[in-house]
Design an enzyme around this catalytic site. Structure first.
Site, short mmCIF file in Angstrom:
data_model
loop_
_atom_site.label_atom_id
_atom_site.label_comp_id
_atom_site.label_asym_id
_atom_site.label_seq_id
_atom_site.Cartn_x
_atom_site.Cartn_y
_atom_site.Cartn_z
N CYS A 178 0.81 -1.23 0.00
CA CYS A 178 0.00 0.00 0.00
C CYS A 178 0.84 1.27 0.00
O CYS A 178 1.86 1.35 0.66
CB CYS A 178 -0.89 0.05 1.23
SG CYS A 178 -1.95 -1.37 1.39
N ARG A 210 5.24 0.38 -5.79
CA ARG A 210 5.19 -0.43 -4.58
C ARG A 210 4.30 -1.66 -4.76
O ARG A 210 4.40 -2.62 -3.98
CB ARG A 210 4.66 0.41 -3.41
CG ARG A 210 5.60 1.54 -3.02
CD ARG A 210 4.94 2.46 -2.02
NE ARG A 210 4.74 1.84 -0.73
CZ ARG A 210 5.61 1.88 0.27
NH1 ARG A 210 6.74 2.53 0.12
NH2 ARG A 210 5.35 1.30 1.41
N TRP A 264 -2.92 -2.68 -1.63
CA TRP A 264 -2.49 -4.05 -1.95
C TRP A 264 -3.28 -4.94 -1.00
O TRP A 264 -3.06 -4.89 0.21
CB TRP A 264 -0.99 -4.18 -1.73
CG TRP A 264 -0.39 -5.45 -2.23
CD1 TRP A 264 0.06 -5.71 -3.49
CD2 TRP A 264 -0.15 -6.65 -1.48
NE1 TRP A 264 0.56 -6.98 -3.57
CE2 TRP A 264 0.44 -7.57 -2.36
CE3 TRP A 264 -0.39 -7.03 -0.15
CZ2 TRP A 264 0.80 -8.86 -1.95
CZ3 TRP A 264 -0.03 -8.31 0.25
CH2 TRP A 264 0.56 -9.21 -0.65
N ASN A 282 -1.94 1.64 5.76
CA ASN A 282 -1.02 0.63 5.24
C ASN A 282 -0.64 -0.24 6.44
O ASN A 282 -0.19 0.28 7.45
CB ASN A 282 0.21 1.35 4.65
CG ASN A 282 1.33 0.39 4.27
OD1 ASN A 282 1.13 -0.83 4.27
ND2 ASN A 282 2.49 0.94 3.94
N GLY A 283 -0.86 -1.55 6.33
CA GLY A 283 -0.53 -2.44 7.45
C GLY A 283 -1.66 -3.42 7.69
O GLY A 283 -2.56 -3.57 6.86
N GLU A 308 18.66 -16.62 -7.88
CA GLU A 308 18.25 -15.26 -8.22
C GLU A 308 17.73 -15.19 -9.67
O GLU A 308 16.72 -14.54 -9.93
CB GLU A 308 19.44 -14.31 -7.99
CG GLU A 308 19.22 -12.87 -8.38
CD GLU A 308 18.07 -12.17 -7.65
OE1 GLU A 308 17.51 -12.72 -6.71
OE2 GLU A 308 17.74 -11.06 -8.08
N LYS A 322 13.96 -14.03 -10.70
CA LYS A 322 13.69 -12.92 -11.64
C LYS A 322 12.71 -13.39 -12.72
O LYS A 322 11.77 -12.67 -13.05
CB LYS A 322 14.98 -12.42 -12.32
CG LYS A 322 15.93 -11.64 -11.48
CD LYS A 322 15.47 -10.26 -11.10
CE LYS A 322 14.71 -10.27 -9.81
NZ LYS A 322 15.43 -10.17 -8.57
N GLU A 357 9.10 -13.91 -11.31
CA GLU A 357 8.44 -12.67 -10.92
C GLU A 357 7.84 -11.91 -12.09
O GLU A 357 6.72 -11.44 -12.01
CB GLU A 357 9.47 -11.72 -10.28
CG GLU A 357 9.83 -12.02 -8.88
CD GLU A 357 10.82 -10.98 -8.38
OE1 GLU A 357 10.46 -10.30 -7.43
OE2 GLU A 357 11.92 -10.86 -8.94
N HIS A 392 19.78 -35.70 -7.89
CA HIS A 392 18.97 -36.18 -6.76
C HIS A 392 17.49 -35.85 -6.96
O HIS A 392 16.73 -35.85 -6.00
CB HIS A 392 19.48 -35.58 -5.45
CG HIS A 392 20.90 -35.95 -5.18
ND1 HIS A 392 21.28 -37.21 -4.80
CD2 HIS A 392 22.05 -35.23 -5.29
CE1 HIS A 392 22.60 -37.25 -4.65
NE2 HIS A 392 23.08 -36.07 -4.95
N LYS A 430 6.71 -3.92 -3.94
CA LYS A 430 8.13 -3.58 -3.85
C LYS A 430 8.58 -3.54 -2.39
O LYS A 430 9.70 -3.90 -2.06
CB LYS A 430 8.35 -2.21 -4.51
CG LYS A 430 9.79 -1.76 -4.54
CD LYS A 430 10.57 -2.56 -5.55
CE LYS A 430 12.05 -2.26 -5.54
NZ LYS A 430 12.82 -3.36 -6.17
C1 F6R Z 1 12.77 -9.78 -5.87
C2 F6R Z 1 12.37 -8.84 -4.86
C3 F6R Z 1 11.93 -9.35 -3.54
C4 F6R Z 1 12.67 -8.59 -2.43
C5 F6R Z 1 12.13 -9.01 -1.05
C6 F6R Z 1 12.89 -8.33 0.07
O1 F6R Z 1 13.07 -9.15 -7.08
O2 F6R Z 1 12.39 -7.66 -5.08
O3 F6R Z 1 12.14 -10.73 -3.43
O4 F6R Z 1 14.02 -8.86 -2.53
O5 F6R Z 1 10.78 -8.67 -0.96
O6 F6R Z 1 12.78 -6.95 0.00
P1 F6R Z 1 13.78 -6.00 0.74
O7 F6R Z 1 15.12 -6.20 0.15
O8 F6R Z 1 13.25 -4.62 0.46
O9 F6R Z 1 13.74 -6.35 2.19
#
Ligand code: F6R
Length: 614
Positions: free
Chosen positions: A2, A27, A75, A101-102, A487, A491, A494, A510, A609
Site C-alpha cells: 500500500c 510499490r 495491496w 497501510n498495514g 536469483e 527474476k 516474478e 537427486h 516492492k
Molecule cells: C525480488 C524482490 C523481492 C525482495 C524481497 C525483500 O526481485 O524484489 O524478493 O528482494 O521482498 O525486499 P527488501 O530487500 O526490500 O527487504
C-alpha cells in the site's frame, strides 16, 4: 505494498495526490482512491479497482477540488481487491476518512465490539474497523480527533501507517505509524505525508521520518506536532533527502527494470565511492571500523533477509566463511522470527533489505536485538526503518529502485557484503594480504566488466524470444554461483510468470534430472572457477538427456561453447566477484522474455516492492 500520500497547503490537492499515487505505483497495488475536502467543507471520497489511471477516469466528472486531501494505493490483505475495499474509508457519519497501510490483527474483536454498539460496515477491511473505532471513541469519550486516534491505536494489535481527514477540521491531517513507514515532507506553507519519499521529492527535500507509535498533526498554519500514542511530546527532527527527481524517471528506457539493469556500472561505482581507495588497494567501511571488535570477535554471523536480499546473503556466507573463517547462517526472516532461534550476545546479525521496511526482517531484527545480538544493516533506502532500528550498518547507495524486480540493489548488496567480508578477513588475519589486495583491485574493475556484459543485450534479447513459450526453466550453479541460479530463477518467475527453479548443480541428479527434456530450458551458471569441471559434467548429463542448455561462461571458454546450445560470456574475475557479472545476463534474460510475453515488467501482478506486512 500500500502507498499513502497526503497533502495540505494552498495548492489544488488533487493533481498532487494523483501524481503522488503514480510515483507510488511501483510499490505494487490493486486499487486506488482519494479523499478531498472541497471549498464548501464537504468530504468527498472516490475509489476505483485497478490502476490509478482508472481512478482518474472515474473522477473526471466529479468534484475533485480542495486544498487538503489523502490518497492511497491498496495491496489487498483483508478482503478482495474491489472498489468497496479500496481506501479511503469513511467513518459511519462520513465525517472522517482514513487511509491505512498495514494489518490490524485484532480487527475482528474490535469489529464485534463496534457491531454491538450498532455500527455496520460497508467493506471487508480491517481499515474500516479502525476509522469506525476512531469515530466511536471521539463521540463516546467526547475527545478531539487526535486524542481519539491515540486512544483507538492503544487498542490496536498489528502494524499501521494511517492518515485521517476530518470534515470538521478542513486544514488538518492526523497521521500515525507503527511498523509501516510514514514520512512528512515540509514545503513552504504546505505539507506532504507519504509512505516513502518518492512522491515528495519534487516539492521539498526537508522531511521528518515518523517513528513507531507516534501521532503527527500537520496543518498549513502550524508547526508539525508529534506526540506518542501515550501522549508524550516528541521534538520533530528535520532531515535532508538524498534523492533527486531524475532518479525517479525512466530516462529514455522503456522500463525502470531495464534502466536499473543498465545503471549497474554506475551504482556499483557509487557503492564503492569513498570506501575503496584504489591507489592504496584499501577498503575503509565506517560501519566496520566503528565496530571492528564486534566483528572480529563474533562467534557466529547470522544473516537475515527475504527474497533477492536473501540471495545476496547466501553469497555473503561464501565470502565471510572463506575470508574471515566465521560460521555464517543465512535465514529467511519470516522463518527466523518464529522458530525460537538460538541467539547469543556474541552473535552479529546482518540484516539485508533494499527497502529497509520489510516487515519480517524488521521483526527478525527486533527479536535478535532483544537477545542482545549486535545488528548490522545493509540497506538501500536512506532513513528507512531497518537502518534506524539497527546498531550500525552500511548503505548500498544504489539509488531509488523502482522496478519491482530487484536488480541494481542486489549487485550493490553483494558489493557491500563483499567489502565487509574482506574487512573482517583482513583485520582477523585470516585473509592473506595478497589475496585481499587482488580482490580489492578487481572490485574496482567490476563496473567496466559489467559494461562489457551489458554490451550483449541485443543478442540476449534476440535469443530470449525463442523461450517465450517455455512452461518451466531450471537454473543451476555451484558455490558463489548457486545463489545466482536462485536469483535468476526468481527474476524469471516474478516478471514473466514462467515457473523456474534454482538448484545447486550437483543436486540435479537427486531429483530435478527427471524433468530434463527438450521442452525445459536449463540455464547453467558456469564461470571458470571453483568446481568448473564438475559443472561441465552436469552440462554433459543434461545434454545426454536431450536438454537444452543456456550457459553463462567465462570469456574464451571453448569447452562449454561446444556443448551448450547457447552461450553468454562474462569477463574473467576473482571467484567471489563472479556473481556480480553472471547475474547480469540472467536479469536480461528474464527482462526480455517478460517483454516478448507482454507482461507488466515494472509492476508484476500480485507483487509489492516494499513488503510492509507479514
Ligand atoms: C525480488 C524482490 C523481492 C525482495 C524481497 C525483500 O526481485 O524484489 O524478493 O528482494 O521482498 O525486499 P527488501 O530487500 O526490500 O527487504
Amino acid at each position: 505494498m500500500c502507498g499513502i500520500i497526503g497533502y495540505v497547503g494552498k495548492r489544488d490537492a488533487y493533481p498532487i495526490l494523483i501524481k503522488g499515487l503514480h510515483r507510488l505505483e511501483y510499490r505494487g497495488y490493486d486499487s486506488a482512491g482519494v479523499a478531498l475536502i472541497n471549498e464548501a467543507g464537504k468530504l468527498n471520497v472516490f475509489k476505483a479497482k485497478g490502476k490509478v489511471a482508472e481512478l482518474e477516469t472515474f473522477a473526471t466528472d466529479k468534484d475533485t477540488t480542495g486544498h487538503i486531501g489523502i490518497a492511497h494505493t491498496r495491496w489487498a490483505t483483508h478482503g478482495e481487491p474491489n472498489t468497496a475495499n479500496a481506501h479511503p474509508h469513511y467513518s459511519a457519519s462520513e465525517r472522517l476518512a482514513i487511509i491505512h497501510n498495514g494489518i490490524i490483527e485484532n480487527y475482528s474483536v474490535l469489529k464485534a465490539g463496534l457491531m454491538q454498539e450498532g455500527y455496520s460496515f460497508k467493506s471487508d477491511t480491517d481499515t474500516e474497523v479502525l476509522v469506525q473505532l476512531i469515530e466511536y471513541t471521539q463521540v463516546d469519550r467526547h475527545v478531539d480527533l487526535r486524542t481519539a486516534v491515540q486512544l483507538a491505536l492503544q487498542q490496536v494489535i498489528g502494524a499501521y501507517a494511517i492518515v485521517v481527514l476530518d470534515q470538521e477540521h478542513p486544514d488538518t491531517l492526523i497521521a500515525a505509524r507503527k511498523g509501516s513507514p510514514l514520512v512528512v515532507g515540509i514545503g513552504d506553507d504546505e505539507y506532504f505525508l507519504a509512505s516513502d519519499a518518492t512522491p515528495i521529492v519534487e516539492y521539498t527535500d526537508k522531511v521528518i521520518y515518523i517513528e513507531d507509535e507516534e501521532v503527527v498533526t500537520i496543518s498549513n498554519d502550524r508547526e508539525v506536532e508529534i506526540v506518542t500514542i501515550g501522549n508524550v511530546q516528541k521534538p520533530p527532527e528535520i532531515q535532508r533527502l538524498e534523492m533527486s527527481l531524475s532518479q525517479l524517471e525512466k530516462g529514455g528506457y522503456p522500463h525502470f527494470m531495464l534502466k536499473e539493469i543498465f545503471e549497474q556500472p554506475r551504482t556499483l561505482t557509487d557503492s564503492m565511492r569513498g570506501r575503496i581507495n584504489l591507489r592504496q588497494d584499501n577498503i575503509s567501511l565506517s560501519g566496520f571500523i566503528d565496530n571492528r571488535e564486534r566483528f572480529i570477535n563474533a562467534k557466529r554471523i547470522i544473516i537475515t533477509a527475504c527474497g533477492t536480499s536473501w540471495h545476496a546473503g547466501l553469497i555473503a556466507m561464501y565470502a565471510i566463511e572463506e575470508f574471515a573463517r566465521i560460521p555464517v547462517e543465512v535465514e529467511y526472516s519470516s522463518e527466523f522470527r518464529y522458530r525460537r532461534p538460538v541467539i547469543d550476545k556474541d552473535d552479529v546479525v546482518i540484516a539485508i533489505s533494499q527497502s529497509g521496511e520489510t516487515a519480517d526482517t524488521l521483526a527478525a531484527i527486533q527479536l535478535a536485538k532483544e537477545r542482545g545480538a549486535f545488528i548490522f544493516a545493509i540497506c538501500n533506502v536512506v532513513g528507512a526503518s531497518i537502518p534506524r532500528v539497527s546498531h550500525s550498518g552500511c548503505y548500498t547507495h544504489a539509488g531509488p529502485e523502482i522496478g519491482v524486480a530487484s536488480t541494481k540493489a542486489f549487485t550493490a548488496q553483494v558489493v557491500a557484503l563483499t567489502m565487509l567480508a574482506l574487512c573482517i578477513g583482513k583485520e582477523k588475519g585470516t585473509l592473506s594480504p595478497d589475496k585481499y589486495f587482488a580482490i580489492v583491485r578487481e572490485l574496482g574493475q567490476i563496473p567496466d566488466k559489467i559494461e562489457r556484459v551489458l554490451g550483449q543485450n541485443k543478442r540476449i534479447a534476440e535469443f530470449a524470444k525463442m523461450f517465450m513459450y517455455a512452461q518451466s526453466f531450471i537454473y543451476l550453479g555451484r558455490g558463489y554461483n548457486f545463489p545466482v541460479a536462485l536469483e535468476g530463477a526468481l527474476k524469471l518467475k516474478e516478471i514473466s510468470y514462467i515457473h523456474a527453479e534454482g538448484y545447486p548443480a550437483a543436486e540435479m541428479k537427486h531429483g530435478p534430472i527427471a524433468l530434463i527434456s527438450r521442452e525445459m530450458p536449463v540455464v547453467v551458471v558456469a564461470p571458470q572457477c571453483g568446481t568448473y569441471e564438475k559443472v561441465v559434467s552436469n552440462i554433459q548429463e543434461i545434454k545426454a538427456r536431450k536438454g537444452r542448455v543456456i550457459a553463462i561462461v567465462t570469456e574464451g571458454d571453448d569447452l562449454i561453447s561446444k556443448i551448450a546450445d547457447f552461450v553468454i560470456e562474462v569477463p574473467r574475475t576473482e571467484e567471489c566477484l563472479t556473481p556480480l557479472l553472471t547475474v547480469i545476463p540472467l536479469q536480461l534474460i528474464a527482462y526480455h522474455i517478460a517483454v516478448v510475453k507482454d507482461c507488466d515488467v515494472d509492476q508484476p501482478r500480485n507483487l509489492a516492492k516494499s513488503v510492509t506486512v507479514e
